[in-house]
Design a protein around this motif. Structure first.
Motif, PDB file in Angstrom:
ATOM      1  N   UNK A  50      -0.238  -9.879  21.314  1.00  0.00           N
ATOM      2  CA  UNK A  50       0.865 -10.100  20.647  1.00  0.00           C
ATOM      3  C   UNK A  50       1.398  -9.629  20.229  1.00  0.00           C
ATOM      4  N   UNK A  51       1.246  -9.171  19.326  1.00  0.00           N
ATOM      5  CA  UNK A  51       1.971  -7.996  18.030  1.00  0.00           C
ATOM      6  C   UNK A  51       3.197  -7.011  18.613  1.00  0.00           C
ATOM      7  N   UNK A  52       2.802  -6.162  19.856  1.00  0.00           N
ATOM      8  CA  UNK A  52       3.234  -5.764  20.334  1.00  0.00           C
ATOM      9  C   UNK A  52       4.015  -5.911  21.302  1.00  0.00           C
ATOM     10  N   UNK A  53       4.848  -7.243  20.758  1.00  0.00           N
ATOM     11  CA  UNK A  53       5.555  -8.093  22.079  1.00  0.00           C
ATOM     12  C   UNK A  53       7.186  -7.843  23.237  1.00  0.00           C
ATOM     13  N   UNK A  54       7.013  -5.756  22.115  1.00  0.00           N
ATOM     14  CA  UNK A  54       8.013  -5.149  22.723  1.00  0.00           C
ATOM     15  C   UNK A  54       7.398  -3.822  23.197  1.00  0.00           C
ATOM     16  N   UNK A  55       6.251  -3.187  23.495  1.00  0.00           N
ATOM     17  CA  UNK A  55       5.661  -2.246  23.832  1.00  0.00           C
ATOM     18  C   UNK A  55       5.730  -1.426  25.208  1.00  0.00           C
ATOM     19  N   UNK A  56       6.659  -2.030  26.264  1.00  0.00           N
ATOM     20  CA  UNK A  56       6.702  -2.232  26.917  1.00  0.00           C
ATOM     21  C   UNK A  56       8.339  -0.618  27.214  1.00  0.00           C
ATOM     22  N   UNK A  57       9.142  -0.600  25.896  1.00  0.00           N
ATOM     23  CA  UNK A  57       9.998   0.555  25.532  1.00  0.00           C
ATOM     24  C   UNK A  57       9.133   1.966  25.873  1.00  0.00           C
ATOM     25  N   UNK A  58       7.405   1.911  25.384  1.00  0.00           N
ATOM     26  CA  UNK A  58       7.113   2.909  25.831  1.00  0.00           C
ATOM     27  C   UNK A  58       7.951   3.826  26.493  1.00  0.00           C
ATOM     28  N   UNK A 103      10.373  -0.171  15.635  1.00  0.00           N
ATOM     29  CA  UNK A 103      10.767  -1.415  15.274  1.00  0.00           C
ATOM     30  C   UNK A 103      11.423  -2.321  16.725  1.00  0.00           C
ATOM     31  N   UNK A 104      11.741  -1.748  17.574  1.00  0.00           N
ATOM     32  CA  UNK A 104      11.828  -2.026  18.712  1.00  0.00           C
ATOM     33  C   UNK A 104      10.522  -2.618  19.221  1.00  0.00           C
ATOM     34  N   UNK A 105       9.243  -2.374  19.232  1.00  0.00           N
ATOM     35  CA  UNK A 105       8.391  -3.019  19.660  1.00  0.00           C
ATOM     36  C   UNK A 105       7.542  -3.492  19.162  1.00  0.00           C
ATOM     37  N   UNK A 106       8.259  -4.055  18.154  1.00  0.00           N
ATOM     38  CA  UNK A 106       7.707  -5.275  17.233  1.00  0.00           C
ATOM     39  C   UNK A 106       8.713  -6.508  17.663  1.00  0.00           C
ATOM     40  N   UNK A 107       9.836  -5.969  17.340  1.00  0.00           N
ATOM     41  CA  UNK A 107      10.537  -7.280  17.532  1.00  0.00           C
ATOM     42  C   UNK A 107      11.489  -7.689  18.606  1.00  0.00           C
ATOM     43  N   UNK A 114      21.888  -3.044  26.328  1.00  0.00           N
ATOM     44  CA  UNK A 114      21.600  -2.450  25.365  1.00  0.00           C
ATOM     45  C   UNK A 114      20.459  -2.964  24.331  1.00  0.00           C
ATOM     46  N   UNK A 115      19.289  -4.156  24.773  1.00  0.00           N
ATOM     47  CA  UNK A 115      18.787  -3.826  23.898  1.00  0.00           C
ATOM     48  C   UNK A 115      17.252  -2.415  23.812  1.00  0.00           C
ATOM     49  N   UNK A 116      17.741  -1.585  24.999  1.00  0.00           N
ATOM     50  CA  UNK A 116      16.346   0.218  25.667  1.00  0.00           C
ATOM     51  C   UNK A 116      17.633   1.279  24.628  1.00  0.00           C
ATOM     52  N   UNK A 117      17.999   0.851  24.422  1.00  0.00           N
ATOM     53  CA  UNK A 117      19.308   1.701  23.412  1.00  0.00           C
ATOM     54  C   UNK A 117      18.770   2.292  22.196  1.00  0.00           C
ATOM     55  N   UNK A 147      15.068   4.027  22.716  1.00  0.00           N
ATOM     56  CA  UNK A 147      16.115   5.881  23.589  1.00  0.00           C
ATOM     57  C   UNK A 147      16.930   6.699  22.304  1.00  0.00           C
ATOM     58  N   UNK A 148      17.572   6.279  21.547  1.00  0.00           N
ATOM     59  CA  UNK A 148      18.078   6.974  20.063  1.00  0.00           C
ATOM     60  C   UNK A 148      17.475   7.066  19.327  1.00  0.00           C
ATOM     61  N   UNK A 149      16.342   6.258  19.330  1.00  0.00           N
ATOM     62  CA  UNK A 149      15.036   6.614  18.508  1.00  0.00           C
ATOM     63  C   UNK A 149      14.287   7.986  18.794  1.00  0.00           C
ATOM     64  N   UNK A 150      14.318   7.827  20.165  1.00  0.00           N
ATOM     65  CA  UNK A 150      13.540   9.302  20.314  1.00  0.00           C
ATOM     66  C   UNK A 150      14.348  10.432  20.764  1.00  0.00           C
ATOM     67  N   UNK A 151      16.046  10.126  20.903  1.00  0.00           N
ATOM     68  CA  UNK A 151      16.756  11.195  20.949  1.00  0.00           C
ATOM     69  C   UNK A 151      16.696  12.072  19.674  1.00  0.00           C
ATOM     70  N   UNK A 152      16.379  11.214  18.314  1.00  0.00           N
ATOM     71  CA  UNK A 152      16.938  11.602  16.805  1.00  0.00           C
ATOM     72  C   UNK A 152      15.816  11.919  16.861  1.00  0.00           C
ATOM     73  N   UNK A 153      13.770  12.091  16.904  1.00  0.00           N
ATOM     74  CA  UNK A 153      12.924  12.422  16.857  1.00  0.00           C
ATOM     75  C   UNK A 153      13.103  14.211  17.763  1.00  0.00           C
ATOM     76  N   UNK A 154      13.524  13.830  18.693  1.00  0.00           N
ATOM     77  CA  UNK A 154      13.848  15.234  19.633  1.00  0.00           C
ATOM     78  C   UNK A 154      14.483  16.175  19.057  1.00  0.00           C
ATOM     79  N   UNK A 155      15.986  15.707  18.478  1.00  0.00           N
ATOM     80  CA  UNK A 155      17.085  16.511  18.390  1.00  0.00           C
ATOM     81  C   UNK A 155      16.633  17.096  16.570  1.00  0.00           C
ATOM     82  N   UNK A 156      15.778  15.960  15.981  1.00  0.00           N
ATOM     83  CA  UNK A 156      15.520  16.382  14.771  1.00  0.00           C
ATOM     84  C   UNK A 156      14.491  17.772  14.337  1.00  0.00           C
TER      85      UNK A 156
END
Length: 634
Positions: free
Chosen positions: A33-41, A239-243, A253-256, A259-268
């Motif tokens: 249950x701690x990974x309540x937003x794990x589906x965002x993977x 944060x998405x995974x846990x919140x 909106x919640x998927x943003x 997705x933005x986090x992944x884009x930032x990691x890739x771009x940087x």
């Protein structure tokens, strides 16, 4: 996952990012249950895929080296061999373990996987009659279907932009991404399951990765800025995974954020490979998990489903979790080593063999799945009569739509009378826990009832005015319709049913709101009665339990009781908000005399159709207690 796309330099940080994506998905599905937003993977995977595939195609098109045949050859090498092995295992294990109704459902899924349309199938099955999602071993292939549908469109789109719009990739891609994002936000409110499963509301996630590949965002020149961007990106994913939770509106909106986090990691990482985030993602254990992430994703879900199915539980014990995790890792390593890697080699497996094998596999799985559907899951595999037990809440052919749900929002009014006589009209109002009684009311109570009985139910919606359910936008307008029904049909009595306790504990509603609803109904001059929760259990595949009971007792079991998931505390509290004689507690009927257990099997008949719905026989046992609420004595 772990591949080096055609024409693109390998980046270890992206393989590490795959690990960040797949691990939360697995932990979420295991039930931590701690990974309540794990589906965002899955959303992180979409961004990665959009980036890598778009970059490769665009580079080939610009160099005039792009070939649609070569593109699909690479996708087939990458996706199909490991997928086919997993599907074959699922069909074999299902043959041994699954009862006919459930195995027929696996057959439908196999056909949809073969047609790269499983997301569409699972969207269509988002209701109370297609079997529990927790027991569909190919459910996770919906995300692969979304990607494959995207890959059908993407090359044509990029080629068309190059050919007719002078390579204006960014404006066209941005426009499509914004359009898809707007569609996603709208669909989350109007049709949540369609928003979750279908490409139009998911395409923006893949297109976000494509925009990064196309250079839509200026390169990060400062190392400090790259450090901040990559760290912020990882933080957004974590944060998405846990919140986030299953109750969160999604995608929209919640998927943003993931997705933005992944884009930032890739771009940087594209311009600064030495950021702290990139170094962490390239650590060998993380990198290895990323390399086998595709196989990890493929194998984790069917192993979870088969464990739940065999042990008759939806909640895995710590030991079960550890066993499934170990099995998933072992299967993934073997799949990566002996299936994924060999088939990616053009020297070991030629192009012709890939296409012939792909065609043969698709045809075989499609034909076998269709055969399972046509034969109703091959019931001849079992001697017991238990597998033939149908879910009692499944509507019969031609039955009117009296349970409003996504995909069937038109209540068929006059056809929903369970009896029609002169005299007062009684309205049965509730969710699927009202609908489960329809046959018992029609066949047992209605013949002796005075006046008419009308059924109005909305799936997953507590019969309470003003309640809002995030993933069921039809609930509030559906409940708001009740006063008009009362007026139109001259209703004099309302009998309310609901899946009460989980709704109350989930914070969707409360006893106070139920009291207020009852008061509003009485103000309209109607009499109100209330039916409490029936027993609920921690597993869904009741027919397998019945088969085991019959096997152990040689078909002679009279009663079989199990501890329910909830006790009768809520029913006792609810009984106090209506007058004496206006409340019925189904648990008193099914649990009396069985200590801490409640009957799931009685008098050689199954009493539950799944974890929280009564079979017809279960509803039949409760019906005599319900009769007085309809002004009837049996």
């Amino acid at each position: 996952m772990g591949e080096k796309p055609h024409g693109i330099s390998y980046r270890s940080d992206i393989d590490g990012l795959r690990a960040v994506a797949v691990v939360p998905v697995i932990l979420f599905h295991l039930g931590l249950t701690q990974f309540s937003g794990g589906f965002v993977g899955v959303d992180v995977f979409f961004v990665i895929s959009g980036y890598l595939i778009s970059a490769g195609i665009q580079k080939d098109i610009a160099a005039r080296q792009f070939s649609l045949i070569d593109f699909y050859e690479r996708r087939s090498r990458r996706i199909l061999p490991a997928l086919f092995v997993m599907v074959a295992f699922t069909l074999l294990a299902g043959w041994i373990m699954f009862l006919p109704d459930d195995y027929k459902d696996v057959g439908s899924s196999a056909v949809a996987v073969a047609a790269f349309s499983s997301n569409i199938l699972f969207w269509l099955q988002t209701d109370y009659f297609a079997g529990a999602a927790e027991l569909k071993p190919l459910l996770h292939t919906w995300s692969l279907a979304v990607e494959e549908q995207y890959y059908i469109v993407l090359p044509i789109f990029l080629w068309g932009v190059m050919r007719y719009a002078k390579a204006r990739f960014i404006p066209w891609t941005l426009g499509l991404a914004v359009l898809s994002f707007v569609v996603s936000i709208a669909m989350v409110k109007l049709a949540p399951s369609a928003a979750y499963y279908l490409l139009p509301s998911r395409a923006w996630e893949l297109l976000l990765g494509a925009l990064v590949a196309q250079g839509a965002v200026p390169a990060i020149r400062s190392n400090t800025s790259a450090q901040v961007a990559s760290a912020a990106g990882l933080a957004m994913i974590v944060a998405s995974v846990f919140l986030l939770t299953e109750e969160s509106s999604f995608p929209g909106l919640n998927a943003l954020w993931p997705c933005l986090g992944a884009a930032l990691v890739i771009h940087a990482g594209a311009s600064h490979s030495n950021t702290l985030a990139a170094r962490v993602l390239s650590v060998q254990p993380v990198l290895f998990i990323g390399l086998i992430s595709y196989s990890l994703y493929l194998w984790h879900w069917p192993l979870i489903v088969f464990t739940r199915y065999f042990y008759l539980t939806l909640t895995l014990s710590p030991g079960m979790m550890a066993g499934v995790a170990a099995g998933t890792f072992a299967a993934a390593v073997l799949s990566w080593r002996f299936v994924e890697r060999p088939f990616r080699s053009r020297e070991r497996v030629k192009k012709k063999a890939i296409f012939v094998g792909a065609g043969a596999g698709i045809a075989a799985f499609g034909a076998f799945g269709l055969a399972l559907f046509v034969t109703a899951g091959v019931p001849q595999r079992f001697d017991s009569s238990a597998p033939a037990i149908a879910r009692a809440d499944k509507p019969l052919p031609g039955e009117p739509v009296c349970l409003v749900k996504e995909g069937a929002l038109h209540w068929e009014e006059d056809r929903c009378f369970l009896s029609r006589k002169s005299g007062p009209v009684t309205l049965v109002w509730g969710d699927s826990h009202a609908y489960q009684y329809r046959r018992a009311i029609k066949e047992i109570i209605a013949p002796k009832a005075v006046g008419s009985i009308l059924m109005y139910a909305t799936a997953g919606c507590p019969p309470i005015f003003g309640v809002t359910v995030n993933d069921r936008p039809y609930c509030r307008p559906g409940n708001d319709r009740v006063p008009d029904i009362i007026k139109t049909y001259g209703v004099k009595r309302v009998v309310m049913f609901g899946h009460w306790r989980p709704m109350m504990e989930g914070g969707q509603t409360s006893l106070e709101m139920l009291k207020a609803t009852i008061a509003q109904l009485r103000a309209k001059g109607v009499t109100v009665a209330l039916v409490g929760d029936n027993p609920e259990y921690d597993f869904n595949n009741m027919p397998l339990l019945y088969q085991r009971i019959e096997g152990l007792t040689h078909g002679e079991a009279q009663d079989f009781a199990l501890p329910p998931k909830y006790d009768g505390e809520w029913n006792r509290a609810a009984s106090k908000i209506v007058p004496a004689g206006a409340f019925v507690d189904p648990m008193e009927v099914l649990c009396a005399g069985h200590g801490k257990g409640c009957m799931v099997y009685g008098n050689l008949k199954p009493l539950m159709s799944e974890s929280n719905h009564l079979s017809y026989e279960g509803a039949e046992l409760v019906a005599p207690k319900l009769a007085p609420l309809f002004g009837t004595v049996l």
